[in-house]
Design a protein around this motif. Structure first.
Motif, PDB file in Angstrom:
ATOM      1  N   ILE A 165       0.855  -1.178   0.000  1.00 58.83           N
ATOM      2  CA  ILE A 165       0.000   0.000   0.000  1.00 58.83           C
ATOM      3  C   ILE A 165       0.897   1.236   0.000  1.00 58.83           C
ATOM      4  O   ILE A 165       1.679   1.428   0.937  1.00 58.83           O
ATOM      5  CB  ILE A 165      -0.926   0.012   1.232  1.00 58.83           C
ATOM      6  CG1 ILE A 165      -1.798  -1.254   1.261  1.00 58.83           C
ATOM      7  CG2 ILE A 165      -1.806   1.255   1.247  1.00 58.83           C
ATOM      8  CD1 ILE A 165      -2.672  -1.365   2.487  1.00 58.83           C
ATOM      9  N   PRO A 166       0.851   2.075  -1.006  1.00 58.18           N
ATOM     10  CA  PRO A 166       1.712   3.258  -1.047  1.00 58.18           C
ATOM     11  C   PRO A 166       1.467   4.164   0.149  1.00 58.18           C
ATOM     12  O   PRO A 166       0.344   4.292   0.648  1.00 58.18           O
ATOM     13  CB  PRO A 166       1.323   3.951  -2.363  1.00 58.18           C
ATOM     14  CG  PRO A 166       0.711   2.867  -3.191  1.00 58.18           C
ATOM     15  CD  PRO A 166       0.026   1.943  -2.219  1.00 58.18           C
ATOM     16  N   ASP A 187     -11.043  -1.672  -0.279  1.00 58.12           N
ATOM     17  CA  ASP A 187      -9.775  -1.277   0.326  1.00 58.12           C
ATOM     18  C   ASP A 187      -9.939  -1.036   1.823  1.00 58.12           C
ATOM     19  O   ASP A 187      -9.076  -1.403   2.640  1.00 58.12           O
ATOM     20  CB  ASP A 187      -9.242  -0.027  -0.363  1.00 58.12           C
ATOM     21  CG  ASP A 187      -7.843   0.348   0.106  1.00 58.12           C
ATOM     22  OD1 ASP A 187      -7.132  -0.566   0.574  1.00 58.12           O
ATOM     23  OD2 ASP A 187      -7.454   1.515   0.020  1.00 58.12           O
ATOM     24  N   GLN A 242      -1.546   6.847   0.630  1.00 59.89           N
ATOM     25  CA  GLN A 242      -2.657   6.580  -0.288  1.00 59.89           C
ATOM     26  C   GLN A 242      -3.969   6.580   0.493  1.00 59.89           C
ATOM     27  O   GLN A 242      -4.092   5.902   1.514  1.00 59.89           O
ATOM     28  CB  GLN A 242      -2.467   5.238  -0.975  1.00 59.89           C
ATOM     29  CG  GLN A 242      -3.648   4.821  -1.856  1.00 59.89           C
ATOM     30  CD  GLN A 242      -3.394   3.500  -2.556  1.00 59.89           C
ATOM     31  OE1 GLN A 242      -2.348   3.320  -3.161  1.00 59.89           O
ATOM     32  NE2 GLN A 242      -4.346   2.597  -2.464  1.00 59.89           N
ATOM     33  N   MET A 276      -9.402   3.518  -0.885  1.00 61.28           N
ATOM     34  CA  MET A 276      -9.945   3.427  -2.247  1.00 61.28           C
ATOM     35  C   MET A 276     -11.199   2.559  -2.257  1.00 61.28           C
ATOM     36  O   MET A 276     -11.211   1.430  -2.759  1.00 61.28           O
ATOM     37  CB  MET A 276      -8.894   2.845  -3.194  1.00 61.28           C
ATOM     38  CG  MET A 276      -7.556   3.590  -3.159  1.00 61.28           C
ATOM     39  SD  MET A 276      -7.702   5.289  -3.730  1.00 61.28           S
ATOM     40  CE  MET A 276      -8.036   5.016  -5.461  1.00 61.28           C
TER      41      MET A 276
END
Length: 394
Positions: A129-130, A140, A133, A136
């Motif tokens: 997971i960046p 998510d 972020q 989403m």
């Protein structure tokens, strides 16, 4: 058939009861302190606390069968009053501690391995997971919630492993504390005091006037009670002999040498609770020092006399300071000598480095920590016989 049995190895147990048979109501109604444990025996049993390696409490043991028979149960009583030796008791205790330490360590290792693996898996999933972020969508959000729950569960499992690890360390520490020579010294004194109390009680019962035990005392004295007193005295004597032998073994192996009144004099300083206290008086079993709560500062009146002092037992002293010289252990006897130059440092303030020679001192660690190796004087105020350099083993 319900069996009430007593032995020194197992204590007083009640076997043969079952859940829902009503015996628990009878046993609790007596109020004699019986407890139930599923860890006693194969299927659990009722037991009397602190009954192992003790003579049977016949009053409570006889009261329970009467109550159970009155309730309609068949009872059998078995009593084995053959005591175990102190060596057998300590060996059994050490084996039990070792077993508990092993079980606790296995539980700790299993919890740490499982929790650590799950925590590593959660961290690996999160690496995909960046950073920063946003969430989403519901899918998510659901993933992140599962990762949070998995992390909480893994950390809880690791915490459980830490708990069992602490239990293992506590068991080891308790056993080590029991074998501490200073603790053994206090235990022996406590056993001796208890033995004297039992002997005074027996002497009082026998009128303490040289009256023969068989001279018409059967009607006046409770022979059962006298038998119990003698059994207690024999048990205490066996324990005292055993622990004194343990202290003698430690002294022979130079593991521990106790401080005594011969090692102190007025104006010395004794190390107690990491603080040096001036010695005001030397007693048979203790030294008199300045108040402990004042950390060595005297409580003097207008005439300069101490109005408040404390006493410290010798087993609570961890060092002596005299004329700037510090001894952490009692000095060796006056006939202690060195047969070779010392190749290891000592902790005494008067230590002087060796010149030439080699090899290790063959004396005990206590001697090495208190003796001075300059060929003229020793920390024990005796003479140090040093060999000539050509006689030292190279």
């Amino acid at each position: 058939m319900i069996t009430i049995e007593h032995s020194h190895a197992e204590g007083t147990l009640v076997a043969g009861t079952a859940r829902g048979d009503g015996t628990n109501l009878v046993i609790k109604a007596i109020g004699d302190g019986w407890r139930y444990s599923r860890h006693v025996g194969a299927d659990g049993a009722w037991y009397l606390p602190r009954s192992r390696d003790r003579h049977p409490d016949r009053i409570r043991i006889e009261r329970l069968p009467d109550a159970l028979r009155l309730a309609g149960y068949e009872i059998e009583v078995r009593i084995d009053d053959e005591p175990r030796t102190p060596a057998e008791i300590e060996a059994d205790r050490a084996a039990g501690v070792a077993g508990r330490v092993g079980r606790y360590t296995e539980l700790a290792d299993a919890r740490h391995a499982s929790g650590g693996g799950r925590l590593t898996h959660v961290r690996e999933r999160r690496e995909h997971i960046p950073l920063g972020q946003p969430v989403m969508g519901p899918r998510d959000a659901n993933l992140r919630e599962r990762l949070h729950r998995s992390e909480d569960s893994a950390r809880a499992e690791i915490a459980a492993g830490d708990h069992w690890q602490q239990r293992a360390r506590a068991a080891e520490g308790t056993q080590a504390y029991r074998r501490n020579p200073r603790v053994i010294t206090r235990r022996v004194e406590g056993l001796e005091a208890e033995e004297r109390r039992w002997r005074r009680a027996l002497a009082k019962a026998l009128n303490a006037s040289g009256q023969a035990e068989d001279a018409g005392t059967d009607d006046a004295l409770d022979q059962e009670w006298i038998t119990r007193v003698r059994d207690e005295i024999r048990r205490l004597v066996c324990e005292i002999v055993y622990w004194r032998a343990e202290l003698a073994t430690m002294a022979a192996c130079d593991e521990y040498h106790p401080w005594t009144r011969d090692h102190f004099q007025i104006d010395d300083e004794a190390l107690v609770l990491q603080t040096w206290y001036p010695v005001l008086r030397v007693n048979a079993k203790s030294v008199t020092v300045s108040p402990l709560v004042l950390t060595g500062c005297g409580n003097l009146d207008g005439d300069g006399r101490d109005t408040w002092t404390d006493t410290v037992r010798y087993d609570k002293i961890y060092g002596r300071r005299r004329s700037g010289r510090v001894l952490r252990t009692p000095p060796p006897p006056d006939d202690a000598t060195c047969t070779a130059y010392l190749a290891v440092p000592t902790f005494n303030a008067e230590f002087i480095g060796e010149v030439g020679g080699g090899g290790l001192c063959t004396k005990s660690p206590v001697t090495r920590l208190t003796i001075r190796h300059d060929g003229t004087a020793c920390g024990c105020d005796g003479s140090c016989l040093m060999p000539e350099p050509d006689t030292v083993d190279q």
